[in-house]
Design an enzyme around this catalytic site. Structure first.
Site, mmCIF file in Angstrom:
data_model
loop_
_atom_site.group_PDB
_atom_site.id
_atom_site.type_symbol
_atom_site.label_atom_id
_atom_site.label_comp_id
_atom_site.label_asym_id
_atom_site.label_seq_id
_atom_site.Cartn_x
_atom_site.Cartn_y
_atom_site.Cartn_z
ATOM 1 N N GLN A 46 -1.493 -0.638 1.743
ATOM 2 C CA GLN A 46 -0.649 -0.530 2.922
ATOM 3 C C GLN A 46 -0.151 -1.759 3.061
ATOM 4 O O GLN A 46 -1.041 -2.742 3.180
ATOM 5 C CB GLN A 46 -1.635 0.085 4.081
ATOM 6 N N ASP A 86 3.742 4.671 -4.890
ATOM 7 C CA ASP A 86 4.852 3.847 -3.566
ATOM 8 C C ASP A 86 6.095 3.731 -4.369
ATOM 9 O O ASP A 86 7.081 3.381 -3.663
ATOM 10 C CB ASP A 86 4.309 2.739 -3.119
ATOM 11 N N LYS A 122 -1.583 9.786 6.534
ATOM 12 C CA LYS A 122 -1.486 10.104 5.120
ATOM 13 C C LYS A 122 -2.504 10.984 4.763
ATOM 14 O O LYS A 122 -2.746 11.965 3.927
ATOM 15 C CB LYS A 122 -1.378 8.970 4.327
#
Lengths: 318, 318
Positions: B122, B145, B78
């Site tokens: 995460q 997200d 990322k």
């Protein structure tokens, strides 16, 4: 690999699935009216008990804007049912011309009122008012209609439970439960995908481990899709579109549709029918709700259920 | 009515639907890697332009708890992709033993930081931390997200648009769009119903007017359900469970599965495969994503897309 062979096997599978394994049972009407009355009595008993212990009465606030005849009728039915259950009704009738700010103020006042445990804004609202803004303004802890996006979001996520489930789809699942219909592993079809019925009904069926297909106005062959349903929840608002040949032998039907069709023999000039042709589908289905007297009374019973749950939650917090 | 006649007609319908109308086109690989690179370049160009006009750089904060190897790998990928797109990376690595309060504080600090336009925690998190609490704490305007229940709720309601759509399902739809696959009126099957892929993928397909079936571990005959798909999004996490005979001739497959299978010929001792047996399904499908090189690169590209959209929204508000 022989592709045609694959097709033939597949056809065999479909035929086998559709042939009744045993002699079909008698067709059963799902008597939503009677089931809703039972639930009303259960809630009334619970709330009498709660009142005896806490001395407090639960309250439901109903906000109505304008003077649509059908909205008035629903609201009056809700007030009557509140009385039966031992729930205080708080009403607010606002003119069609009310501003969005004034309506928001009414919602906020009910949010702050400790005597009110559920707030319901009767839809539809006039065009100059943003429905999403009003519904999102209702305190999530008083959102007995279950339309707040946080409630809908939780409904669609594993491991989360909404505070309230929208009343009509909740009533559909309650009918299946009370009729002893197993949902797990069944093929369920939801005909219609509205925010207030179809989508949440599909999410609830999925939470109960059914395989779910969502069929709607853009579906190319709705009849073929519906014919695969072990359980059909029909909420497309098309008068008697679903016929016997749409229905798999032995399927269970919950017909949410409430459609007015012209009927000169009636004083009102119309009568209410479902999305399903009841007389027709009863030839193939094993169970079906009638219209009226099926899902309608359950919607109001579930509103009472949500309000009763809300007051219990509030008292537990005190 | 002749019930058997009904069955025969119905079978005819299924067969007709499944026979290719024209000579089937050549099988096409859906090259997610190449498409993701194109998207990265598009985003980089947009953000260069934005920086030239505003002088500001967008920022993405990645929070990682503990030292799981796979999480570290994702996070590094990322960061690399951020650099390619011209997005500042802000990282926070916390020990496995971090308390929920400390983690919440980190999220709140990033919420308040005007240089940060996207926050990503995460997953999975250690067991002593409540995932739902942490995800709900991320400012909905920085929830790149798309896992906040308000975003999921909006995704599932007509007339509402989420600020962010979860990256993996968004990537699946983007692949279909870039390959010119029409979704409207098609029968789409989603195999798997996770919060982060299956459910939102089904909701997105529904928003695009596909008829959607959700198939999962409790489905009695997943093969028969999948065989009806014009479009299959497979995200069940079962290595190569989907074979050629599961696939309707000419179907389009997006394979989200990323499953490790033992492979002695590889240095790592394993290789990654999809939910579909690629070599097998390519005999019947018209298009399929490979694993790796299909959906994986798209997930990261969509995270960049969401971050770029977030910074644009923030600048528009200033």
């Amino acid at each position: 690999m022989n592709i045609l062979g694959g097709f033939v096997n597949n056809i065999g599978g479909f035929v086998k699935d559709r042939l009744p394994k045993n002699k079909p049972a008698e067709f059963q009407k799902i008597d939503g009216k009677a089931i809703a009355e039972t639930i009303t009595k259960e809630i009334a008993a619970e709330l009498t008990d709660l009142k005896a212990k806490t001395g407090k009465a639960p309250g439901l606030a109903v906000v109505i804007v304008g003077s649509r005849g059908d909205s008035q009728t629903y609201v009056n039915m809700k007030k009557k049912k509140c009385k039966e259950c031992g729930i205080e009704s708080y009403g607010k009738e606002l003119p069609e011309t009310v501003s969005q700010e004034e309506l928001l103020k009414v919602v906020q006042d009910f949010n702050a009122d400790p005597n009110v445990h559920g707030i319901l804004v009767q839809l539809p609202l006039p065009k100059h008012i943003d429905e999403a803004t009003i519904l999102s303004a209702i305190s999530i802890e008083k959102d007995v209609d279950g339309f707040h996006p946080l409630n809908i979001g939780a409904l669609c996520m594993k491991g989360r439970d909404p505070l309230f489930v929208p009343c009509t789809p909740k009533g559909c699942i309650e009918l299946l439960d009370r009729m002893g219909v197993e949902m797990k592993g069944k093929h369920a079809v939801v005909l219609g995908r509205s925010n207030i019925v179809g989508m949440p009904a599909a999410l609830l069926l999925l939470k109960r481990d059914a395989t779910v297909s969502i069929v709607h106005s853009r579906t190319v062959n709705p009849e073929a899709e519906v014919r695969r349903a072990d359980i059909l929840i029909s909420c497309c608002g098309q008068a008697q579109i679903v016929k016997s040949k749409w229905i798999k032998k032995g399927a269970v039907i919950i017909d949410v549709g409430t459609n007015a069709v012209p009927d000169a023999s009636k004083k009102a000039g119309f009568r209410l029918v479902g999305d399903c042709d009841y007389a027709e589908v009863s030839k193939t289905a094993s169970m079906c709700t009638p219209v009226p007297g099926g899902v309608g009374p359950m919607t109001i019973a579930m509103l009472m259920r949500n309000t009763a749950d809300s007051v219990k939650r509030a008292y537990l917090k005190e």
